[in-house]
Structures are given as C-alpha cells and as structure tokens.
Design an enzyme around this catalytic site. Sequence first.
Site, mmCIF file in Angstrom:
data_model
loop_
_atom_site.group_PDB
_atom_site.id
_atom_site.type_symbol
_atom_site.label_atom_id
_atom_site.label_comp_id
_atom_site.label_asym_id
_atom_site.label_seq_id
_atom_site.Cartn_x
_atom_site.Cartn_y
_atom_site.Cartn_z
ATOM 1 C CB CYS A 1 -0.901 -0.007 1.235
ATOM 2 S SG CYS A 1 -2.125 1.312 1.238
ATOM 3 N NE ARG B 1 -10.634 -2.249 -0.433
ATOM 4 C CZ ARG B 1 -9.577 -1.815 0.254
ATOM 5 N NH1 ARG B 1 -8.644 -1.105 -0.373
ATOM 6 N NH2 ARG B 1 -9.442 -2.099 1.538
#
Length: 315
Positions: free
Chosen positions: A132, A230
């Site tokens: 991430c 998302r």
Amino acid sequence: MKSVLWWLCLYRELHHRLCVEGRSREEAQLSNQASNHGFVFRKQLLCGAAIGTRESDKERLQLLVQAGVDVIVLDSSQGNSTFQIDMIKFIKQTYPELQVIAGNVVTVAQAKNLIDAGADALRVGMGSGSICITQEVMAVGRPQGSAVYRVAEYSRRFGVPVIADGGVSSVGHVTKALALGASAVMMGSMLAGTTESPGEYFFSDGVRLKKYRGMGSLDAMEKHDSSASRYFSENDRVKVAQGVSGAIVDKGSIHRFLPYLYAALQHGCQDAGAKSLAMLRSMMYSGELKFERRSTSAQVEGGVHSLHSYEKRLF
C-alpha cells in the site's frame, strides 16, 4: 479448502451414524475439534463476505444472507464516509442479526461514527500494508501501532473488537498488535507466499516467488472493476494508484506456517508474563506491560548483527 470440505463431510457422515439421544465418544471428539476450528452450533465453519457501499451491493447482500453468510465486511480504504455509515444503518435495519465489520479507520473520531451507526467490529489501518502507498500518494494515514492502540482503547468501552489491518510482517508484529488492543490481525503479505494462496509460483534469480498485488495497484484496477470501485475510480480517465504489484518469497504450506505462528505467539506471551491474550491486553491497559520507543541503534542491536554470515530459518 480440501481440509474444510473434509471436515464438513466427516461431520455429516457421523451425524447420520451416531445415536441421536446420546453423544458417543467420536461425536464428543468431533465437537471439541470443531470448536477449535471456528465451527458454530450448527456444525459448519463461519463464513464471511466482503461487499462495497454502493446501491448495487444491497442486492449482493440479500443473496449472501440467503446463502447463510455469518458476517459482512464493508471493504473500503477509508471507512469514515457517508456511504459506509448509510450502508451500516441499512444492514442493521434490514438484517438486525447480521454482524458487520466496518472500516478502515485510524482515529477515535472515525471509529465513533461507525460504532454509532451500528458496527460490530472495526478494521484498523490506513496505508501501512506492504503493498500500500496510500500514505505516500494520498498524504493520509497513521502509524499502525498508534492507530490500533487509540481505536482499540476507545472501542473496547462499547464491546467492539478491532482487527489490525496492515503492517504485520512477522510474528513479533502479531504479538505487538494483540498487546496494543487488537482482537485479531490480518496477514496479507505473511500468507501470500504460502502454497494455498492464489497465484502460480515462478522463479527469479533462483528464488521461488509468487505474485502479490494490492487492490489499489494499477494492475488490479485495470483488470477488476471491484478494485477500482473500492477507491471510487471506476469512472476516472486517469487512475491514481494507491498500491503496487510485487512478488513474495515462497513460505511453503500453510499447514507448517500457521503452527509456527501459533507457537511463536505463545512464546511471546510467555516471555511477557501473560497466560492468555486477554491477560496480555489487561496488562497493557493497567500499565504492567509497557511499550518503549526504540532508537535506530536499538533496532540494529535487536536484530542479527556482528556476524560475517548467517542463515535465518524461522521454522
């Protein structure tokens, strides 16, 4: 997955063969084994499913409930939104008995909004996963230890457990997350290299690897609409990545790796003087168990050092 199906088939077979009025030794043993593998009263594994916060997800939710889902995870990188709050309220009004895991959050204010809406559990973490880059690109997030501690300390007053999501790359991190108040941890990168995880193995420079990518990576968003949605990017002409694609070293079978994690966690609690995870957390909240900031020198000192060469085998 084969072991799960094997257990279910085994139970059904025994259920038909054993006496209804009395419990035989075999049934008692099966019941004890079932309780240790996440079985519920009706003798089947708990099943969770993730959905988004769009209107179309309500139809999917209905189908999941009809299929017997036990818990719903609202999958969002930023859980403190009107979309998620409205979805939690809808689920609780429509399916009052259905458990909802909301998130992700990293602050008490964010956690309060979701708990007030009816969340049964929270995922904590933003930008701390190995794949991430949210903190780098979006300039939002929080150090994972601080996030878990602050959110868990608040949510426990309402009986809402938290799941530490991100930043867990060793069993020591698991112990720290649980000691800081988490009731469970997510281990994406730790389990991604196991035999049972999705993907095919490949070799690079003689090392056996598996591909591992974040949902916020361009690779995932370009191939799956669910990944783009998302991050609310499905209609964007220019997509902004919040994750990367990479490779992770083979860890072997999960049947060898999980027992190692379990045993190492037990040893961690033992060294801290805690007989259980509940005791570990209570020691932390009472001040008996303390955390200290480690300097760069201390971190070097705490690792392998002063050797010409070494082999690091964990199990």
